[in-house]
Design a protein around this motif. Sequence first.
Motif, mmCIF file in Angstrom:
data_model
loop_
_atom_site.group_PDB
_atom_site.id
_atom_site.type_symbol
_atom_site.label_atom_id
_atom_site.label_comp_id
_atom_site.label_asym_id
_atom_site.label_seq_id
_atom_site.Cartn_x
_atom_site.Cartn_y
_atom_site.Cartn_z
ATOM 1 N N LEU A 39 0.836 -1.208 0.000
ATOM 2 C CA LEU A 39 0.000 0.000 0.000
ATOM 3 C C LEU A 39 0.868 1.255 0.000
ATOM 4 O O LEU A 39 0.529 2.262 -0.613
ATOM 5 C CB LEU A 39 -0.931 -0.002 1.221
ATOM 6 N N THR A 40 2.003 1.179 0.675
ATOM 7 C CA THR A 40 2.940 2.316 0.711
ATOM 8 C C THR A 40 3.465 2.603 -0.690
ATOM 9 O O THR A 40 3.565 3.763 -1.105
ATOM 10 C CB THR A 40 4.126 1.998 1.657
ATOM 11 N N ASP A 41 3.769 1.536 -1.450
ATOM 12 C CA ASP A 41 4.301 1.698 -2.812
ATOM 13 C C ASP A 41 3.317 2.393 -3.746
ATOM 14 O O ASP A 41 3.720 3.095 -4.673
ATOM 15 C CB ASP A 41 4.677 0.337 -3.414
ATOM 16 N N ILE A 42 2.009 2.188 -3.535
ATOM 17 C CA ILE A 42 1.025 2.826 -4.428
ATOM 18 C C ILE A 42 0.485 4.115 -3.807
ATOM 19 O O ILE A 42 -0.483 4.698 -4.286
ATOM 20 C CB ILE A 42 -0.129 1.870 -4.794
ATOM 21 N N ASP A 43 1.127 4.526 -2.704
ATOM 22 C CA ASP A 43 0.786 5.782 -2.032
ATOM 23 C C ASP A 43 -0.638 5.782 -1.462
ATOM 24 O O ASP A 43 -1.332 6.793 -1.473
ATOM 25 C CB ASP A 43 0.974 6.966 -3.002
ATOM 26 N N CYS A 44 -1.061 4.620 -0.997
ATOM 27 C CA CYS A 44 -2.365 4.514 -0.328
ATOM 28 C C CYS A 44 -2.133 4.707 1.166
ATOM 29 O O CYS A 44 -1.618 3.816 1.835
ATOM 30 C CB CYS A 44 -2.985 3.143 -0.606
ATOM 31 N N LYS A 45 -2.491 5.881 1.646
ATOM 32 C CA LYS A 45 -2.222 6.200 3.060
ATOM 33 C C LYS A 45 -3.459 6.038 3.931
ATOM 34 O O LYS A 45 -3.365 6.026 5.151
ATOM 35 C CB LYS A 45 -1.694 7.642 3.179
#
Length: 200
Positions: A39-45
């Motif tokens: 999720l961090t890699d796709i910028d899902c915060k």
Amino acid sequence: MNHTTTDNSRMKLVFATHNPNKFKEIESLLPDHIELLSLTDIDCKEDIPETGDTIDENAMIKADYVKNHYGYDCFADDTGLEVNSLAGAPGVFSARYAGDEKNDEKNVEKLLSQLEKRDDRTARFRTVIALNLKGHENLFTGICEGTILKERKGNKGFGYDPIFLPNGFDKSFAEMDLREKTKISHRGIAFKALIEYLSQ
């Protein structure tokens, strides 16, 4: 971790987690043609809402959320610890058993105090993985039976690992190295089924 690649033959697949331990555990098992993103890699915060009444529902909600909001094929897992003498609790509430802050230490503390006067300490870990791949949904389940220890043992792993003794072993999950744990764990079993499916 740099996930950019020039190899277009690799399939990008998101694992809906921010947990680096879980990510590492799974990344090491995947076939080479799959590039795993977190999720961090796709910028899902954002905190993906887990509003399901069951572990299955929560896993599917997370996988669908990533597919619908970010466009990536995605799999998500949800795990519950089910204690027989507590009628299957903490179950779907395992991560937030002691409160919404999802504190591992407090969860373990609460469970140990709930079991203090109970003779039956048998339990199971159940992991369900939901895969949303090209719009098709699949579920994969892994179960590991065991017993809840009276005190913590070991400092590896996370969550309830220090107090879970899998059947047939004399070590808690938190005393096992990653390879040993993955062979028998609920998550390892569910992911083996997922990986077999993805390898076809």
